[in-house]
Design a protein around this motif. Sequence first.
Motif, PDB file in Angstrom:
ATOM      1  N   LEU A  47       0.829  -1.196   0.000  1.00 56.48           N
ATOM      2  CA  LEU A  47       0.000   0.000   0.000  1.00 56.48           C
ATOM      3  C   LEU A  47       0.871   1.256   0.000  1.00 56.48           C
ATOM      4  O   LEU A  47       1.877   1.321   0.707  1.00 56.48           O
ATOM      5  CB  LEU A  47      -0.908   0.005   1.226  1.00 56.48           C
ATOM      6  CG  LEU A  47      -1.843   1.193   1.411  1.00 56.48           C
ATOM      7  CD1 LEU A  47      -3.156   0.750   2.040  1.00 56.48           C
ATOM      8  CD2 LEU A  47      -1.222   2.284   2.262  1.00 56.48           C
ATOM      9  N   VAL A  48       0.476   2.232  -0.820  1.00 56.07           N
ATOM     10  CA  VAL A  48       1.134   3.535  -0.821  1.00 56.07           C
ATOM     11  C   VAL A  48       0.237   4.553  -0.125  1.00 56.07           C
ATOM     12  O   VAL A  48       0.656   5.222   0.814  1.00 56.07           O
ATOM     13  CB  VAL A  48       1.445   3.999  -2.250  1.00 56.07           C
ATOM     14  CG1 VAL A  48       2.040   5.401  -2.242  1.00 56.07           C
ATOM     15  CG2 VAL A  48       2.386   3.020  -2.945  1.00 56.07           C
ATOM     16  N   ALA A  49      -1.005   4.663  -0.612  1.00 58.57           N
ATOM     17  CA  ALA A  49      -1.936   5.631  -0.039  1.00 58.57           C
ATOM     18  C   ALA A  49      -3.357   5.274  -0.441  1.00 58.57           C
ATOM     19  O   ALA A  49      -3.573   4.698  -1.505  1.00 58.57           O
ATOM     20  CB  ALA A  49      -1.608   7.050  -0.502  1.00 58.57           C
ATOM     21  N   THR A  50      -4.304   5.629   0.417  1.00 57.63           N
ATOM     22  CA  THR A  50      -5.715   5.443   0.100  1.00 57.63           C
ATOM     23  C   THR A  50      -6.497   6.700   0.466  1.00 57.63           C
ATOM     24  O   THR A  50      -6.044   7.514   1.288  1.00 57.63           O
ATOM     25  CB  THR A  50      -6.331   4.249   0.857  1.00 57.63           C
ATOM     26  OG1 THR A  50      -6.248   4.496   2.270  1.00 57.63           O
ATOM     27  CG2 THR A  50      -5.629   2.948   0.532  1.00 57.63           C
ATOM     28  N   ILE A  51      -7.662   6.831  -0.159  1.00 57.77           N
ATOM     29  CA  ILE A  51      -8.552   7.949   0.137  1.00 57.77           C
ATOM     30  C   ILE A  51      -9.988   7.455  -0.014  1.00 57.77           C
ATOM     31  O   ILE A  51     -10.316   6.766  -0.985  1.00 57.77           O
ATOM     32  CB  ILE A  51      -8.255   9.145  -0.793  1.00 57.77           C
ATOM     33  CG1 ILE A  51      -9.134  10.341  -0.435  1.00 57.77           C
ATOM     34  CG2 ILE A  51      -8.395   8.770  -2.272  1.00 57.77           C
ATOM     35  CD1 ILE A  51      -8.698  11.635  -1.140  1.00 57.77           C
TER      36      ILE A  51
END
Length: 121
Positions: A47-51
Amino acid sequence: QVQLVESGGGLVQAGGSLRLSCAASGSIFSINAMGWYRQAPGKQRDLVATINSGGTTNYADSVKVRFTISRDNAKNTVYLQMNSLKPEDTAVYYCNAAVRQAYGLSSRYYWGQGTQVTVSS
């Protein structure tokens, strides 16, 4: 069916910036979480980033401060602004989205085809 199409990858020198985009299209009622993951050669996808749809974000510790995730709900598009890039950021970056295709249905996760990001030292 739902398609996710990424763009914006490429080759950049250490310290440089890139902006990735991922547009979702097809049979879409709503999209909850959207995110970016990356996979370096010989390593697992991380995972890098979530929104989420409300704009709440989550980042891997390794990219906090340097990367910013955002989304345009009207365009079903998620972005990843990557600054101060390091050679260790080199990977294939994949877009992910939790898509609901009709009212009352559960969300399903879809993946893009990936875009290569290479950071030279």
